[in-house]
Design a protein around this motif. Structure first.
Motif, PDB file in Angstrom:
ATOM      1  N   ALA A 118      -4.280  -2.502   3.926  1.00  0.00           N
ATOM      2  CA  ALA A 118      -5.011  -1.276   3.595  1.00  0.00           C
ATOM      3  C   ALA A 118      -6.505  -1.469   3.795  1.00  0.00           C
ATOM      4  CB  ALA A 118      -4.728  -0.880   2.141  1.00  0.00           C
ATOM      5  N   ASP A 119      -7.193  -0.348   3.986  1.00  0.00           N
ATOM      6  CA  ASP A 119      -8.648  -0.351   4.101  1.00  0.00           C
ATOM      7  C   ASP A 119      -9.228  -0.911   2.804  1.00  0.00           C
ATOM      8  OD1 ASP A 119     -11.392   0.268   4.063  1.00  0.00           O
ATOM      9  OD2 ASP A 119     -11.099   2.256   4.916  1.00  0.00           O
ATOM     10  N   PRO A 120      -9.980  -2.005   2.851  1.00  0.00           N
ATOM     11  CA  PRO A 120     -10.493  -2.616   1.626  1.00  0.00           C
ATOM     12  C   PRO A 120     -11.475  -1.734   0.862  1.00  0.00           C
ATOM     13  CG  PRO A 120     -11.429  -3.703   3.547  1.00  0.00           C
ATOM     14  CD  PRO A 120     -10.386  -2.748   4.045  1.00  0.00           C
ATOM     15  N   LEU A 121     -11.965  -0.660   1.490  1.00  0.00           N
ATOM     16  CA  LEU A 121     -12.880   0.255   0.811  1.00  0.00           C
ATOM     17  C   LEU A 121     -12.162   1.487   0.251  1.00  0.00           C
ATOM     18  CD1 LEU A 121     -15.921   0.047   3.257  1.00  0.00           C
ATOM     19  CD2 LEU A 121     -15.460  -1.289   1.183  1.00  0.00           C
ATOM     20  N   ASP A 122     -10.867   1.602   0.497  1.00  0.00           N
ATOM     21  CA  ASP A 122     -10.086   2.741   0.007  1.00  0.00           C
ATOM     22  C   ASP A 122      -9.505   2.389  -1.364  1.00  0.00           C
ATOM     23  OD1 ASP A 122      -8.432   4.890  -0.495  1.00  0.00           O
ATOM     24  OD2 ASP A 122      -7.525   4.887   1.520  1.00  0.00           O
ATOM     25  N   GLU A 123     -10.349   2.524  -2.392  1.00  0.00           N
ATOM     26  CA  GLU A 123      -9.952   2.140  -3.745  1.00  0.00           C
ATOM     27  C   GLU A 123      -8.752   2.926  -4.244  1.00  0.00           C
ATOM     28  OE1 GLU A 123     -13.363   2.209  -6.318  1.00  0.00           O
ATOM     29  OE2 GLU A 123     -14.496   0.874  -4.995  1.00  0.00           O
ATOM     30  N   ALA A 124      -8.637   4.185  -3.845  1.00  0.00           N
ATOM     31  CA  ALA A 124      -7.502   5.010  -4.284  1.00  0.00           C
ATOM     32  C   ALA A 124      -6.193   4.453  -3.743  1.00  0.00           C
ATOM     33  CB  ALA A 124      -7.698   6.463  -3.848  1.00  0.00           C
ATOM     34  N   ALA A 125      -6.155   4.102  -2.468  1.00  0.00           N
ATOM     35  CA  ALA A 125      -4.935   3.547  -1.866  1.00  0.00           C
ATOM     36  C   ALA A 125      -4.603   2.190  -2.468  1.00  0.00           C
ATOM     37  CB  ALA A 125      -5.084   3.426  -0.346  1.00  0.00           C
ATOM     38  N   LEU A 126      -5.622   1.349  -2.629  1.00  0.00           N
ATOM     39  CA  LEU A 126      -5.382   0.033  -3.218  1.00  0.00           C
ATOM     40  C   LEU A 126      -4.839   0.162  -4.638  1.00  0.00           C
ATOM     41  CD1 LEU A 126      -8.570  -1.822  -1.940  1.00  0.00           C
ATOM     42  CD2 LEU A 126      -6.237  -2.095  -1.088  1.00  0.00           C
ATOM     43  N   GLY A 127      -5.423   1.039  -5.429  1.00  0.00           N
ATOM     44  CA  GLY A 127      -4.960   1.255  -6.793  1.00  0.00           C
ATOM     45  C   GLY A 127      -3.550   1.788  -6.843  1.00  0.00           C
ATOM     46  N   ARG A 128      -3.226   2.723  -5.938  1.00  0.00           N
ATOM     47  CA  ARG A 128      -1.876   3.293  -5.887  1.00  0.00           C
ATOM     48  C   ARG A 128      -0.840   2.204  -5.587  1.00  0.00           C
ATOM     49  NH1 ARG A 128       1.345   4.218  -1.943  1.00  0.00           N
ATOM     50  NH2 ARG A 128      -0.242   3.954  -0.334  1.00  0.00           N
TER      51      ARG A 128
ATOM     52  N   LEU B 156      -1.128  -1.094  -5.991  1.00  0.00           N
ATOM     53  CA  LEU B 156      -1.054  -2.051  -7.108  1.00  0.00           C
ATOM     54  C   LEU B 156      -0.211  -1.525  -8.252  1.00  0.00           C
ATOM     55  CD1 LEU B 156      -4.539  -3.689  -7.614  1.00  0.00           C
ATOM     56  CD2 LEU B 156      -2.383  -4.790  -7.009  1.00  0.00           C
ATOM     57  N   ARG B 157      -0.314  -0.225  -8.529  1.00  0.00           N
ATOM     58  CA  ARG B 157       0.426   0.368  -9.641  1.00  0.00           C
ATOM     59  C   ARG B 157       1.920   0.509  -9.313  1.00  0.00           C
ATOM     60  NH1 ARG B 157      -4.599   1.058 -10.733  1.00  0.00           N
ATOM     61  NH2 ARG B 157      -5.353   1.520 -12.803  1.00  0.00           N
ATOM     62  N   ILE B 158       2.269   0.536  -8.041  1.00  0.00           N
ATOM     63  CA  ILE B 158       3.678   0.522  -7.648  1.00  0.00           C
ATOM     64  C   ILE B 158       4.209  -0.914  -7.704  1.00  0.00           C
ATOM     65  CG2 ILE B 158       5.290   0.915  -5.734  1.00  0.00           C
ATOM     66  CD1 ILE B 158       3.365   3.181  -4.817  1.00  0.00           C
ATOM     67  N   LEU B 159       3.388  -1.853  -7.251  1.00  0.00           N
ATOM     68  CA  LEU B 159       3.789  -3.259  -7.148  1.00  0.00           C
ATOM     69  C   LEU B 159       3.841  -3.963  -8.496  1.00  0.00           C
ATOM     70  CD1 LEU B 159       4.336  -5.824  -5.422  1.00  0.00           C
ATOM     71  CD2 LEU B 159       1.854  -6.035  -5.167  1.00  0.00           C
ATOM     72  N   THR B 160       2.822  -3.743  -9.347  1.00  0.00           N
ATOM     73  CA  THR B 160       2.689  -4.464 -10.613  1.00  0.00           C
ATOM     74  C   THR B 160       2.570  -3.474 -11.766  1.00  0.00           C
ATOM     75  OG1 THR B 160       0.275  -4.574 -10.565  1.00  0.00           O
ATOM     76  CG2 THR B 160       1.464  -6.350  -9.431  1.00  0.00           C
ATOM     77  N   ASN B 161       2.343  -3.992 -12.942  1.00  0.00           N
ATOM     78  CA  ASN B 161       2.143  -3.188 -14.146  1.00  0.00           C
ATOM     79  C   ASN B 161       0.679  -3.298 -14.536  1.00  0.00           C
ATOM     80  OD1 ASN B 161       5.134  -2.675 -14.863  1.00  0.00           O
ATOM     81  ND2 ASN B 161       5.000  -4.871 -14.438  1.00  0.00           N
ATOM     82  N   VAL B 162      -0.064  -2.194 -14.421  1.00  0.00           N
ATOM     83  CA  VAL B 162      -1.507  -2.196 -14.632  1.00  0.00           C
ATOM     84  C   VAL B 162      -1.831  -1.246 -15.775  1.00  0.00           C
ATOM     85  CG1 VAL B 162      -3.736  -1.701 -13.578  1.00  0.00           C
ATOM     86  CG2 VAL B 162      -1.915  -2.693 -12.195  1.00  0.00           C
TER      87      VAL B 162
END
Length: 182
Positions: A37-47, A49-55
């Motif tokens: 993912a684009d390292p500056l796309d915080e929304a995509a990264l957060g989405r 992470l929340r599918i992959l792990t428990n945040v």
């Protein structure tokens, strides 16, 4: 009892079980999606992470990351993780709030029988890891299976944490040991 239930309980289990292979494959795909993912796309990264792990709250994890399952890892809020986190989460990994994790850190719950005959059977097991609130893990720290690190503790760069470390201290070395109390 399923192989997954055995795994999460810290009992010997067969990692080649179909359900576990499928869940591991899911984690591998999500890690790839995160890392690509684009390292500056915080929304995509957060989405992702929340599918992959428990945040539980705000979290920043620099790419790349690798998780065995992801679903067994729990992050508190206000967590910062630098580049290259590897988490072998066959058992529960709890990371508290306000934790800072340096680059190249490994958190490992997976382990194998010491007896060579038993190890040759292909069965493995895990031990959970708990990292308290406001802990700082320096660059290249390895946290071994079954370890608890108390709150407000700093673990020095390159340390190998093989046993529990209490709260409110600085600990360093291989094996990691308390250098001073805070």
């Amino acid at each position: 009892m399923t192989e997954k239930e055995k795994m999460l309980r810290g009992e010997l289990y067969d990692a080649s079980d179909a359900q576990l292979r499928a869940e591991h494959g899911r984690a591998l795909r999500l890690c790839k999606e995160y890392n690509d993912a684009d390292p500056l796309d915080e929304a995509a990264l957060g989405r992702i992470l929340r599918i992959l792990t428990n945040v539980a709250g705000e979290i920043t994890i620099k790419q790349p990351v690798h998780f065995d399952y992801g679903s067994n890892t729990y992050f508190g809020g206000n967590v910062f993780v630098n580049y290259g986190l590897n988490v072998l989460d066959v058992c529960k990994v709890e990371i508290g709030s306000g934790v800072q994790i340096g680059p190249g850190v490994q958190i490992v719950t997976a382990t194998h029988p010491i007896d060579p005959g038993e190890r040759a059977s292909g069965l493995e097991y895990g031990k959970p890891v708990t990292i308290g609130d406001s802990v700082w893990l320096g660059a290249g720290v390895i946290v071994c299976p079954g370890v608890t690190i108390g709150e407000n503790t700093t673990i020095g760069a390159g340390s190998v944490v093989t046993k529990d470390i209490p709260a409110n201290c600085v600990a360093v070395g291989n094996p990691c040991r308390v250098l001073k109390k805070l």
